[in-house]
Design a protein around this motif. Structure first.
Motif, PDB file in Angstrom:
ATOM      1  N   TYR A 145       0.870  -1.180   0.000  1.00  0.00           N
ATOM      2  CA  TYR A 145       0.000   0.000   0.000  1.00  0.00           C
ATOM      3  C   TYR A 145       0.905   1.228   0.000  1.00  0.00           C
ATOM      4  N   LEU A 146       1.054   1.863  -1.147  1.00  0.00           N
ATOM      5  CA  LEU A 146       1.992   2.978  -1.293  1.00  0.00           C
ATOM      6  C   LEU A 146       1.283   4.310  -1.070  1.00  0.00           C
ATOM      7  N   PHE A 147       1.722   5.052  -0.053  1.00  0.00           N
ATOM      8  CA  PHE A 147       1.166   6.369   0.220  1.00  0.00           C
ATOM      9  C   PHE A 147       1.729   7.406  -0.748  1.00  0.00           C
ATOM     10  N   VAL A 148       0.856   8.309  -1.183  1.00  0.00           N
ATOM     11  CA  VAL A 148       1.250   9.450  -2.013  1.00  0.00           C
ATOM     12  C   VAL A 148       0.596  10.691  -1.420  1.00  0.00           C
ATOM     13  N   PRO A 149       1.354  11.775  -1.197  1.00  0.00           N
ATOM     14  CA  PRO A 149       0.735  12.985  -0.649  1.00  0.00           C
ATOM     15  C   PRO A 149      -0.384  13.497  -1.553  1.00  0.00           C
ATOM     16  N   GLY A 150      -1.503  13.829  -0.954  1.00  0.00           N
ATOM     17  CA  GLY A 150      -2.651  14.264  -1.735  1.00  0.00           C
ATOM     18  C   GLY A 150      -2.492  15.600  -2.401  1.00  0.00           C
ATOM     19  N   ASP A 151      -1.477  16.359  -2.021  1.00  0.00           N
ATOM     20  CA  ASP A 151      -1.245  17.656  -2.666  1.00  0.00           C
ATOM     21  C   ASP A 151      -0.111  17.590  -3.689  1.00  0.00           C
ATOM     22  N   ARG A 152       0.264  16.378  -4.103  1.00  0.00           N
ATOM     23  CA  ARG A 152       1.294  16.215  -5.125  1.00  0.00           C
ATOM     24  C   ARG A 152       0.733  15.419  -6.313  1.00  0.00           C
ATOM     25  N   PRO A 153      -0.194  16.001  -7.061  1.00  0.00           N
ATOM     26  CA  PRO A 153      -0.856  15.268  -8.152  1.00  0.00           C
ATOM     27  C   PRO A 153       0.098  14.783  -9.227  1.00  0.00           C
ATOM     28  N   VAL A 168      -0.455  19.481   4.804  1.00  0.00           N
ATOM     29  CA  VAL A 168      -0.584  20.466   5.880  1.00  0.00           C
ATOM     30  C   VAL A 168      -1.970  21.095   5.834  1.00  0.00           C
ATOM     31  N   PRO A 169      -2.478  21.587   6.961  1.00  0.00           N
ATOM     32  CA  PRO A 169      -3.847  22.133   6.991  1.00  0.00           C
ATOM     33  C   PRO A 169      -4.132  23.175   5.915  1.00  0.00           C
ATOM     34  N   ALA A 170      -3.178  24.051   5.653  1.00  0.00           N
ATOM     35  CA  ALA A 170      -3.430  25.114   4.686  1.00  0.00           C
ATOM     36  C   ALA A 170      -3.617  24.596   3.270  1.00  0.00           C
ATOM     37  N   ALA A 171      -3.164  23.376   2.989  1.00  0.00           N
ATOM     38  CA  ALA A 171      -3.246  22.828   1.635  1.00  0.00           C
ATOM     39  C   ALA A 171      -4.345  21.787   1.466  1.00  0.00           C
ATOM     40  N   LYS A 172      -5.098  21.499   2.514  1.00  0.00           N
ATOM     41  CA  LYS A 172      -6.041  20.383   2.451  1.00  0.00           C
ATOM     42  C   LYS A 172      -7.186  20.619   1.465  1.00  0.00           C
ATOM     43  N   LEU A 173      -7.744  21.805   1.419  1.00  0.00           N
ATOM     44  CA  LEU A 173      -8.855  22.061   0.498  1.00  0.00           C
ATOM     45  C   LEU A 173      -8.402  21.946  -0.951  1.00  0.00           C
ATOM     46  N   ALA A 174      -7.249  22.518  -1.251  1.00  0.00           N
ATOM     47  CA  ALA A 174      -6.726  22.436  -2.611  1.00  0.00           C
ATOM     48  C   ALA A 174      -6.397  20.999  -2.983  1.00  0.00           C
ATOM     49  N   ALA A 175      -5.862  20.236  -2.034  1.00  0.00           N
ATOM     50  CA  ALA A 175      -5.540  18.836  -2.309  1.00  0.00           C
ATOM     51  C   ALA A 175      -6.794  18.052  -2.649  1.00  0.00           C
ATOM     52  N   ARG A 176      -7.852  18.253  -1.874  1.00  0.00           N
ATOM     53  CA  ARG A 176      -9.103  17.539  -2.144  1.00  0.00           C
ATOM     54  C   ARG A 176      -9.677  17.918  -3.507  1.00  0.00           C
ATOM     55  N   ASP A 177      -9.660  19.206  -3.818  1.00  0.00           N
ATOM     56  CA  ASP A 177     -10.197  19.646  -5.105  1.00  0.00           C
ATOM     57  C   ASP A 177      -9.373  19.095  -6.265  1.00  0.00           C
ATOM     58  N   GLY A 178      -8.044  19.069  -6.107  1.00  0.00           N
ATOM     59  CA  GLY A 178      -7.196  18.520  -7.161  1.00  0.00           C
ATOM     60  C   GLY A 178      -7.431  17.035  -7.358  1.00  0.00           C
ATOM     61  N   LEU A 179      -7.601  16.311  -6.259  1.00  0.00           N
ATOM     62  CA  LEU A 179      -7.877  14.884  -6.363  1.00  0.00           C
ATOM     63  C   LEU A 179      -9.228  14.648  -7.014  1.00  0.00           C
ATOM     64  N   ARG A 180     -10.215  15.460  -6.691  1.00  0.00           N
ATOM     65  CA  ARG A 180     -11.545  15.321  -7.286  1.00  0.00           C
ATOM     66  C   ARG A 180     -11.476  15.498  -8.801  1.00  0.00           C
ATOM     67  N   ARG A 181     -10.652  16.398  -9.266  1.00  0.00           N
ATOM     68  CA  ARG A 181     -10.530  16.619 -10.717  1.00  0.00           C
ATOM     69  C   ARG A 181      -9.751  15.500 -11.395  1.00  0.00           C
ATOM     70  N   PRO A 208     -11.983  19.352  10.647  1.00  0.00           N
ATOM     71  CA  PRO A 208     -12.803  20.226   9.797  1.00  0.00           C
ATOM     72  C   PRO A 208     -12.973  19.722   8.368  1.00  0.00           C
ATOM     73  N   TRP A 209     -12.132  18.779   7.934  1.00  0.00           N
ATOM     74  CA  TRP A 209     -12.142  18.351   6.535  1.00  0.00           C
ATOM     75  C   TRP A 209     -12.817  17.003   6.310  1.00  0.00           C
ATOM     76  N   HIS A 210     -13.139  16.318   7.396  1.00  0.00           N
ATOM     77  CA  HIS A 210     -13.581  14.926   7.281  1.00  0.00           C
ATOM     78  C   HIS A 210     -14.841  14.758   6.428  1.00  0.00           C
ATOM     79  N   LEU A 211     -15.896  15.485   6.746  1.00  0.00           N
ATOM     80  CA  LEU A 211     -17.171  15.246   6.072  1.00  0.00           C
ATOM     81  C   LEU A 211     -17.080  15.507   4.572  1.00  0.00           C
ATOM     82  N   GLU A 212     -16.391  16.563   4.180  1.00  0.00           N
ATOM     83  CA  GLU A 212     -16.275  16.852   2.744  1.00  0.00           C
ATOM     84  C   GLU A 212     -15.348  15.854   2.059  1.00  0.00           C
TER      85      GLU A 212
END
Length: 270
Positions: A6-14, A37-50, A70-74
């Motif tokens: 199971y290879l982890f990849v940072p979610g903010d490094r598309p 990091v917290p400041a990058a979590k929203l952008a990471a989620r949006d990038g992964l969604r795309r 704060p990010w769990h539900l979304e």
């Protein structure tokens, strides 16, 4: 759920996502939690969604942020709408927590419950029994921090044994062992894989692509084991009703079942 690596990849490094899929890892975990990091979590989620609609999600797992953040539900909503079939839940602490998360997802989505707190270990039997939970994974580093334990080896033997027992009791695949932090020490990784396999684990979390091949190899039957299984099954066909010996050792039903699992390994993994 028979993946070994199971290879982890940072979610903010598309830019690393496709590369991770090309490593030979059985599963790639896009990590929206500790690796971002917290400041990058929203952008990471949006990038992964795309990105997700552009690939086959069969080997992908998304590690969402923990319940109560704060990010769990979304994060969970993104997984629900994405077509990803496996989600990893960090800080899996209770069966109720897992059931509430599962209720927000399609019934086809399976959950890897990451056990990394004392509360999670105490509730492990109930967690493993939640219908949507497909496998347990051991978050060794975070667990040691929570429990006040120093060391990732023999200090964790009790918990590893319990995890294997509870997985088996719940009818789950063999659990996934935690990371080996030393990136440049493949001998240490090989030792950790061999030890985890002896305990009854079936896979391992990886934090660098170079760890994938040793993990895959370590959790696969060796050539000696394959030859032994072939000898046992050949002798079994010659002695369908009686006891017999192979290599000077008595063969009974548990031994035959082990030989069958080894012989079937390549078919199951592919």
């Amino acid at each position: 759920m028979d993946a070994r690596s199971y290879l982890f990849v940072p979610g903010d490094r598309p830019e690393r996502f496709a590369k991770a899929l090309g490593t030979g890892a059985d599963a790639v975990v896009i990590d929206l939690e500790d690796a971002v990091v917290p400041a990058a979590k929203l952008a990471a989620r949006d990038g992964l969604r795309r990105w997700l609609p552009t690939v086959d999600p069969a080997r992908l797992i998304v590690r969402v942020n923990a319940v109560g953040t704060p990010w769990h539900l979304e994060d969970v909503e993104m997984v629900r709408a994405s077509g990803v079939s496996v989600m990893m839940l960090p800080k899996s602490d209770s069966a109720r927590q897992l059931a509430e998360v599962a209720a927000r997802l399609p019934s086809t989505v399976r959950i890897v419950a990451l056990i990394e707190t004392v509360a999670g270990v105490v509730a492990m039997r109930e967690i493993a029994g939640v219908p949507s939970v497909a496998r347990l994974a051991f978050g060794t580093v975070d667990f040691c921090g929570d429990a006040g334990i120093e060391g990732l080896g023999a200090e964790l033997d009790y918990v590893r044994s319990q995890m294997v027992i509870e997985s088996r009791y719940a009818g789950l695949a063999a659990p996934i062992d935690g990371v080996t932090p030393e990136l440049d020490h493949l001998e240490r990784l090989t030792e950790h894989v061999a030890g985890a396999r002896r305990f009854g684990f079936g896979g391992k979390l990886c934090i660098h692509p170079r760890q994938v091949e040793p993990v895959n190899r370590g959790f696969a039957p060796s050539e000696d084991e394959r030859r032994w299984a072939a000898r046992v099954l050949a002798a079994c066909s010659e002695h369908p009703e009686g006891a017999f010996a192979v290599d000077g050792k008595l063969v009974d039903r548990p031994v035959i079942e082990r030989a069958k699992k080894i012989a079937e390994f390549d078919t199951l993994i592919h």
